[in-house]
Design an enzyme around this catalytic site. Structure first.
Site, mmCIF file in Angstrom:
data_model
loop_
_atom_site.group_PDB
_atom_site.id
_atom_site.type_symbol
_atom_site.label_atom_id
_atom_site.label_comp_id
_atom_site.label_asym_id
_atom_site.label_seq_id
_atom_site.Cartn_x
_atom_site.Cartn_y
_atom_site.Cartn_z
ATOM 1 N N GLY C 156 37.194 44.738 34.200
ATOM 2 C CA GLY C 156 36.303 45.874 34.058
ATOM 3 C C GLY C 156 36.353 46.755 35.295
ATOM 4 C CB CYS C 157 35.525 50.317 35.762
ATOM 5 S SG CYS C 157 34.027 50.399 34.768
ATOM 6 C CE1 TYR C 158 29.560 50.726 37.856
ATOM 7 C CE2 TYR C 158 29.402 49.922 35.617
ATOM 8 C CZ TYR C 158 29.098 50.872 36.562
ATOM 9 O OH TYR C 158 28.338 51.968 36.219
ATOM 10 C CB THR C 160 38.424 46.838 39.504
ATOM 11 O OG1 THR C 160 38.997 46.276 38.318
ATOM 12 C CG2 THR C 160 39.526 47.305 40.436
ATOM 13 C CB SER C 161 34.614 49.010 42.277
ATOM 14 O OG SER C 161 33.350 48.583 41.780
#
Lengths: 347, 347, 347, 347
Positions: C156-158, C160-161
Site C-alpha cells: 500500500g501507499c502509506y 511504503t512511506s
C-alpha cells in the site's frame, strides 16, 4: 553506441522556465548539460537548488556559475537564455560573436520591428541590429529557418497557444480577420518565480482574474506573426486570465466565418496543416481540450466547433506553458538546429 | 423589535445551492426557516448534514423531511425550490395552488417560450401554463415585478454575470449587437453536489477546460433577456470553462462599439444604471475583478476597458455563483417580495 | 539493440493506479503492453480513455477488453492486477494456474494471516491458500524473493512511506518499539477514481481531514512487516489525513529513542541501509521532504531530526502515492522479476 | 437604539490577520473602527486595499494612516496590534502608558519568561517589564482575567488548536504527560502576506511539507500553558506542516492514556469542560473534524478516538487559523474586555 554529446548551457536557470529546461536537458540522450548560470545560486549544485533532480548524477556534480557570456561560449556550443527581457539581448550579443548558437526564451528577439518593441515593452531595444537575424522559434511555421538559425527567439506561451490554431484558417482566408477574439487562461508558473504578493498562494488560490487588459505584451508578437501570414496589418483582441493551476494554458478563440466561405470543414483544414506534426494533437468533434492532458508534455491539443447560430468558429487549444509554451519548444528548436530527431528528449 | 418572522421552506436543500440558501436563511433576521426537505437526508438534522451550521440551535432542531408540496405549503408561506430541472416545475404547481409564494432556483421557469425550452432542454416543458406567470428574478431589472410575484424564476449563474454588465450598453445602443462574445469561467460548485467522475478533485485540480460548446443551456435565458431589451432577436456567443475553485464566476465579454457612437463613456453609463444598486460594485479604471473579492458575498463586481486599437469594449464581471448566482440572489428577491430591506440578511 | 519485449497485461486499468501503470508501461523500453482490460471501457482505445497518451501509437491501437483470466494469460506473460480488493484474489488464481506471473496492486495478498485479513477487511479471504505464496513487493526489503516470485503483493501507499524509513531503526533496535506514531497526509488520487461525493472537488478543495481513525486497513500490513523484522508482535499508531493535492504522501513518524542508545547517528544508519538503493533519496540535515519534489517519480525522500528535548526521533518521508506508492513500485518489481535493470522505464 | 460605539484601532492592518480583523470589526454592531495603520498603504482607503470590503461606507471613508502610538491612543480606546514580533512590544508600551487597552496578535507577550523568549525567538525581549502584566488571550481558560486585562497576548494559531483539546485531559491527569505528540497542518495564510518565494502559488500548490522541525516557536507558549496547568515542566513533540489551503488548521494529537486510568470517558470530560463554551463544538463519536466546516468561523471543532490496541487517545481539532487562530479570538477577547456578549460580531 552514443557518440559525442553536444555541450549546452542554460543561462539564468533558476526560474520555472529554467528548471523545466534543465530537466529536459538532463534527460536528453544527445545533450551534455555543461553550464548552468544563476547569479542568485552561484556555487550551489543543481541538486541543491532543484531537489526534484537530486538523484541525477550530473545534477549533483554540476554547479551554478555566474559566468559571463564569453566563458559560457567557451564551455558550450548551444546556449539557452532564460533571462528577463532586456538582459537577454545584452547577453546574446557576445555569445553570438563568440560563435555560440543561441535560443532566447525572453521576448527580446520575437518582435522584428523596434518601434513595436518600444510601444509594447516601454523602452528602446537593447540590440536592435540583431532583430533581423533572429528566427521566430515556432517549428510548425519556421522549421527550415530554425534548422539554420544562429539566434532563435522562442515564442511566448500565449502566442504559441493562439498562433498554431489560428494560422491555417487565416492562410485559407476562412475567417474574417477583423473579428478575432482570444480569451486565454494561464497557470501561475507563467508569472515566473518572483517574490511578489500578487502570486502568493493565498492570493491565487480561490481566485480567477483577468489582467493586462486590453493590451498585453504578447499581442505584439501574435499580431506580427498573423500579419506576416495575412500580408496585411492584422489586429486582434486578447485577454489573459490567471487561474489557480501550476501549469497550463487554455486559449479559446472566436472568429466570424468569412462571408465568402460556403461550407467550412475545419477537420480537413487542420489535418492538412498539422496531420504530420509530432506535437500537434487534433481532438476532432468528440473532445474538448483540458490542461491536465498536456501538463508535463510538449503537445498542443486543438479542437474546434462551428456555431451555425452565430456563424462563428470557436477554436480551443491547450498547452503546458512551461513546456510547449517555453522550455519544451526551445528543446524542439534545438533538436532541429542540431539535426537530431525533432522529438528527441521530448516524448 | 421585529415581531413575527416569515416561515420559509427550502425544498431539495442538500446541494450546494441549497446549503448556501439554508445558511443565509438561518442567519436572516426576519425569517424562520421552518421546513427543509431532501429525499436523501429525510430524518437527519440540518446540523448532521451540514456540520458548518452545527452550532446553530435551529440547525440542531430542524430535521429534513420528505414532505409533499401540500404539506410544505401548509408549513411555510415562502418556498424555495432547489430541485433539478423538470422536478421543480412539477413541485411548483401544487405549491402555487395552495397559496405559497415560490422562488425556483432551477431553469424551469426562466425561459418564457416553451419551444425554446424544448430546444435547449431537450424535453417538453412540464408546466407550460405557468411560464407566463413567472418573473425573472434579476432585481436589477425586474425589481417591481418581483415585489408582486407569486412565482420567481431565479436566473442562472452565468446569465447573472453576463446580463448585468451587458444590459446598459444594449439599452443605450452603444454596442453592435451581433458582435457579442462572452467567455466565462466557473468554479466547480456550479456543477452541483453530484457524484460524477468528471467533478472529482483529481479530475478538476490542475485542470481548466471549456465545455458546453457552442450551445450551453444558459444561452436560452441570456438571449431571451437581451432580446426583450433590444426589441429584436439577439444571438450571442458564449463559452463556459470549468476552473479549479470552489466559488466564483468571471465573465469576460467582448463587443464592437456601435458604429454611430462617437465617444463612449462607460463610467457614466454604468454609474447611471447601477449607481444606486446595493449589490453592484463598479470598479472603474484602476481595478479588474477577481473572484476572491466576491466569494461568499452577493455582490457583482464590474469593470470595463475600451480598446481603441480594435474599437471594442471589454466588460469583466465577477460573482459568487452560489450567492449572487443562486442562493443570495434568491434571498434578495424574497426580501423584495416580503417588503423587507433588499439587503436584509445579505450584508 | 533490444530484441523481444515481454508481453504484459493490466487488468482493471481504468483507475488512477491503472492509468499510471499504463503510462509507465507504454514508455518502458523492454515491455509490450499487450492487454488492458476494463469492464466499463471495453471496446474503447487507450487513447480515448486516457487522452494524455493519445499521441502514442500503441495507445491509439490498443483497445480495452473485458477478457477473462485465461484469455489474459494466453496474451501476456506478466499480469498486473489493478482491481478492487477481493476481486483481485479471484482473478489471480486462474492466472497463476495458467502460468502467468502476477503483480497484484490490491491489498489481497499483502497480509499473510487470514485472521488478520478478516479483522481488517471484514470478510473471509477469497484465496487463503495463495497467501503463503505471495511476496510482499517492497524491493528495498524483499529484492531477492521478488526476482523469483510468481505472485507479488505490491505494498500500500502509506505502508511504503512508513516501512522504508522505520525499518533500519527497528532492525538496529534504535527506537522504543511501543512508542511509534505515524501521522500521514495523502493526496486525493489515493481514494481512487470513484464517483463519491466525499471526493468531489468542492468537498476536498480547502479541506484537510483525518479519516480511518484509529484503525485504518493499512495498519495490518505495516504491523505485519514491522513485526517480522522485530521478531515480536509490534503495534503502532497511524492516522491518515486527506489533503487537497493530486499526488503525494508525507508521513511524519515519531518514536522514542531506545533507552540503551547512547548516541544515535541516523545518517550512518540510513546511509548503510539505503546508500545503494536506486529509489531512496536521503535528505540529510539541511532539507525536509516535500511532495512536489517526488511527484511523478518513483523516489522516496527521507529525512530525520533528533529532538534532544523529548528524546525522540522524527522521521519524515515523501512519495508519490501513484508511483512509488503503487504503479512505479509495481514496475520496479516487474523489472526484478524479468531480470531487467531495476530502474528500467522509471528514471 | 444603538448607543455609543467603542472606538477601535488596528495597527499594522495590511496582512491576512489584519484583514480578517478589519472585516470582523467593520461588521461588529458595537464597534467603530476609527483607525487603521499601515506604513505601506498610508493614505489609501480600506476599500482600495481590501476590495472585498469596497461596498462598506466606512471602508471607503477610512484611510490607512502611519500614526504613532500616542496619536492612535488619542483616537481609539482599544487597540489591536497586528505587527511583526518585536515591533509589537515597542508599540505596546506607549499605548498602555497613554491609557489604551491593547490586544497584541504577535508573539511578543505570550511567553512570560524572558529566557524562554530569548531561546525561541533568538533575541532579548524588547519590553520584558510588561510580560508580567499581559493575559494570555484564550477565553476558554482565562475568561475572567481577560475581562479586566489592559494587555492581552492573543495566542498563536497552532497553540489554540492544541491547548483547547489537551487541557481537560491534563487537568484530569487522564494522559501520560511525557507522551504527547502533536502533528499539525496549516493553510498558507499562516505564513503571512509576505513576498517570499516559498509561499508562491506554484511552490505551495501540489505541495505538502513539514517545517520547523523539531522546535517551532509556538512550542514555547504551548509548553508554558500546559506546564502551568500540570504544575510541572511539561515538554511535548510538535510538528507543523504546510498544506495547500488558504485557511485552516488540523491538529492531530496523540497521548498514552495514564496508567492509573481504568476507563476514560472523553465525552464526559469534554462535555464538562466545554459544554457551555460558545465557540467549542464537540463532534462526538460519529464525526471527524474538517477545516472546511470551520473556515470563516470562530469555532474550534474537537473530536477524539480511544485506541484500545495502543492504549492511546487521539485528539483531533480544526480551526480557521485567521479567525479562532487570530482575528476572531482577538475580537472574542475584546468582547469580554468591553462587557459585550462574547459572541458579538462573531456569529
Amino acid at each position: 553506441m552514443t557518440t559525442t554529446k553536444t555541450k549546452v548551457a542554460v543561462v539564468g536557470a533558476s526560474g520555472y522556465t529554467g528548471e523545466e529546461l534543465v530537466g529536459l536537458l538532463l534527460a536528453h540522450p544527445n545533450i551534455d548539460l555543461a553550464v548552468v548560470t544563476s547569479r542568485q545560486f552561484a556555487g550551489k549544485s543543481l541538486a541543491e537548488v532543484f531537489p526534484r533532480f537530486a538523484h541525477d548524477k550530473n545534477s549533483a556534480r554540476l554547479k551554478f556559475s555566474d559566468s559571463e557570456a564569453k566563458q559560457v561560449a567557451r564551455d558550450a556550443t548551444v546556449v539557452f537564455l532564460a533571462l528577463p527581457h532586456g538582459l537577454a539581448a545584452e547577453f546574446a550579443k557576445p555569445l553570438l560573436s563568440a560563435g555560440a548558437r543561441v535560443l532566447d526564451l525572453s521576448a527580446d528577439f520575437r518582435v522584428k520591428d523596434s518601434d513595436v518593441y518600444r510601444e509594447f515593452y516601454g523602452h528602446e531595444h537593447p540590440a536592435a541590429d540583431l532583430l533581423g537575424k533572429s528566427v521566430y522559434g515556432l517549428p510548425e511555421v519556421y522549421r527550415d529557418q530554425i534548422r539554420e538559425a544562429r539566434l532563435v527567439a522562442c515564442p511566448g506561451c500565449y502566442p504559441t497557444s493562439i498562433l498554431i490554431p489560428l494560422r491555417p484558417l487565416i492562410r485559407r482566408k476562412a475567417i474574417a480577420r477583423k473579428t478575432i477574439v482570444a480569451s486565454s487562461m494561464s497557470g501561475v508558473t507563467g508569472a515566473g518565480r518572483k517574490a511578489e504578493v500578487d502570486y502568493l498562494f493565498s492570493e491565487c488560490n480561490e481566485s480567477v482574474r483577468p489582467y493586462g487588459v486590453p493590451k498585453h505584451r504578447h499581442l505584439s508578437e501574435i499580431e506580427q506573426e498573423l500579419s506576416i501570414l495575412a500580408r496585411e496589418k492584422l489586429v486582434i483582441q486578447f485577454t489573459p486570465h490567471l487561474v489557480p493551476i501550476n501549469r497550463g494554458i487554455i486559449s479559446t478563440i472566436y472568429a466570424d466565418i468569412a462571408t465568402n466561405v460556403v461550407k467550412m470543414d475545419p477537420a480537413v483544414i487542420f489535418q492538412s496543416a498539422y496531420g504530420q506534426e509530432p506535437f500537434v494533437r487534433l481532438l476532432g468533434d468528440d473532445r474538448l481540450p483540458d490542461t491536465k492532458y498536456v501538463a508535463g508534455t510538449n503537445f498542443i491539443d486543438i479542437s474546434w466547433r462551428i456555431d451555425r447560430r452565430t456563424n462563428r468558429i470557436v477554436l480551443m487549444s491547450a498547452i503546458d506553458n512551461t513546456v510547449k509554451g517555453a522550455g519544451g519548444q526551445a528543446v524542439q528548436c534545438m533538436n532541429l538546429m542540431l539535426g537530431l530527431p525533432e522529438t528527441a528528449g521530448l516524448i
